[in-house]
Design an enzyme around this catalytic site. Structure first.
Site, PDB file in Angstrom:
ATOM      1  N   ALA A  60      -2.997 -31.500 -38.831  1.00  0.00           N
ATOM      2  CA  ALA A  60      -3.010 -31.302 -40.285  1.00  0.00           C
ATOM      3  C   ALA A  60      -3.335 -32.473 -40.985  1.00  0.00           C
ATOM      4  CB  ALA A  60      -1.812 -30.515 -40.789  1.00  0.00           C
ATOM      5  N   GLU A  62      -5.368 -34.522 -40.456  1.00  0.00           N
ATOM      6  CA  GLU A  62      -6.876 -35.316 -40.491  1.00  0.00           C
ATOM      7  C   GLU A  62      -7.614 -34.149 -41.436  1.00  0.00           C
ATOM      8  OE1 GLU A  62      -4.727 -37.157 -37.669  1.00  0.00           O
ATOM      9  OE2 GLU A  62      -5.122 -34.959 -37.514  1.00  0.00           O
ATOM     10  N   VAL A  83       2.244 -26.445 -39.320  1.00  0.00           N
ATOM     11  CA  VAL A  83       3.301 -27.893 -39.214  1.00  0.00           C
ATOM     12  C   VAL A  83       4.627 -27.181 -38.918  1.00  0.00           C
ATOM     13  CG1 VAL A  83       4.230 -30.045 -39.724  1.00  0.00           C
ATOM     14  CG2 VAL A  83       1.809 -29.317 -40.536  1.00  0.00           C
ATOM     15  N   ILE A  84       5.343 -27.241 -37.892  1.00  0.00           N
ATOM     16  CA  ILE A  84       6.442 -26.783 -37.703  1.00  0.00           C
ATOM     17  C   ILE A  84       7.518 -27.853 -37.543  1.00  0.00           C
ATOM     18  CG2 ILE A  84       8.124 -25.587 -36.100  1.00  0.00           C
ATOM     19  CD1 ILE A  84       5.624 -23.871 -35.143  1.00  0.00           C
ATOM     20  N   GLU A  87      12.660 -32.613 -34.861  1.00  0.00           N
ATOM     21  CA  GLU A  87      13.816 -33.176 -35.024  1.00  0.00           C
ATOM     22  C   GLU A  87      13.797 -34.550 -35.680  1.00  0.00           C
ATOM     23  OE1 GLU A  87      15.197 -33.913 -31.224  1.00  0.00           O
ATOM     24  OE2 GLU A  87      15.500 -31.478 -30.774  1.00  0.00           O
ATOM     25  N   THR A  88      12.249 -35.059 -36.033  1.00  0.00           N
ATOM     26  CA  THR A  88      12.238 -36.420 -36.634  1.00  0.00           C
ATOM     27  C   THR A  88      11.593 -36.159 -38.121  1.00  0.00           C
ATOM     28  OG1 THR A  88       9.865 -36.521 -36.049  1.00  0.00           O
ATOM     29  CG2 THR A  88      11.592 -37.448 -34.475  1.00  0.00           C
ATOM     30  N   HIS A  90       8.771 -37.031 -38.939  1.00  0.00           N
ATOM     31  CA  HIS A  90       7.355 -37.066 -38.966  1.00  0.00           C
ATOM     32  C   HIS A  90       6.604 -35.495 -39.941  1.00  0.00           C
ATOM     33  CE1 HIS A  90       3.348 -35.710 -36.662  1.00  0.00           C
ATOM     34  NE2 HIS A  90       3.189 -36.880 -36.904  1.00  0.00           N
ATOM     35  N   ARG A 129       3.782 -15.807 -41.648  1.00  0.00           N
ATOM     36  CA  ARG A 129       2.904 -16.244 -42.847  1.00  0.00           C
ATOM     37  C   ARG A 129       1.732 -15.987 -42.480  1.00  0.00           C
ATOM     38  NH1 ARG A 129       7.598 -17.944 -43.388  1.00  0.00           N
ATOM     39  NH2 ARG A 129       8.579 -18.674 -45.339  1.00  0.00           N
TER      40      ARG A 129
END
Length: 158
Positions: A60, A62, A83-84, A87-88, A90, A129
Site C-alpha cells: 500500500a 507504493e 493493511v492489517i 504488533e508494531t 508499521h 469490507r
C-alpha cells in the site's frame, strides 16, 4: 464500531464517464482480499462504460508513487489494497502515509482518485469490507473515482 455486512445498495450510474480510462493500482500483499477488491472495482467501472487497466505494486505504501508516475496517462485512479494491524507501529505509518500521499496527489495534481485501501485490525474485518456481497470497498472506490472524473470533465468544459 459497527461493520457493514449487509449487501451494499446499488450505486447510481455516473453520468459523463463513458470511455474514461481508469488505472487500478493494487497492492496484492493479501492476495484473496485483493481479488475481492478488484472484482468490485472492475464491475463498477464496466457498469459505467469506462475501461480499466491494472498495475500491481509491492504494498500500500507504493500506491501513491505509482499513481504519480502514471498521472498524465489516465482519467482516474483506483487505489486498492489491505493493511492489517500487526504488533508494531508499521501499520500506522503505512496507513497514514499512503492516505496522505493519495490526498496530496488528488489536491495538488487535481487527480480523480478512489480510495480503496482497507485498513483493519484483522482478516475478518478485511473480508467484511472487501467482499462484493458485503462491504464492496473496491466498488465504492471505483464509484468515487468515476464521480470525480465526471466532476473534472464537467468543470473542464466550462
Amino acid at each position: 464500531m459497527s461493520t457493514r455486512t449487509e449487501t451494499p445498495t446499488a450505486r447510481p450510474a455516473v453520468d459523463g464517464v463513458k470511455g474514461a480510462r481508469i488505472l487500478i493500482v493494487e497492492s496484492r500483499y493479501y492476495v484473496d482480499i485483493a481479488d475481492a477488491l478488484i472484482a468490485g472495482a472492475e464491475r463498477e467501472i464496466r457498469k459505467n462504460g469506462a475501461t480499466s487497466e491494472r498495475v500491481v505494486v509491492p504494498g500500500a505504501f507504493e500506491i501513491p508513487g505509482a499513481i504519480a508516475l502514471a498521472a498524465r496517462h489516465y482519467d482516474g485512479f483506483v487505489a486498492l489494497g489491505c493493511v492489517i494491524r500487526g504488533e508494531t507501529t508499521h501499520y500506522d505509518y503505512v496507513c497514514g502515509e499512503s492516505a496522505r500521499g493519495l490526498m496530496d496527489l488528488a489536491i495538488q495534481q487535481k487527480l480523480a482518485i478512489g480510495y480503496g485501501i482497507v485498513t483493519v485490525n484483522n482478516a475478518d474485518q478485511a473480508w467484511a469490507r472487501a467482499a462484493i456481497d458485503r462491504g464492496d470497498k473496491g466498488g465504492d472506490a471505483a464509484h468515487a473515482c468515476l464521480a470525480m472524473v465526471a466532476l473534472g470533465r464537467r468543470w473542464r468544459k466550462s
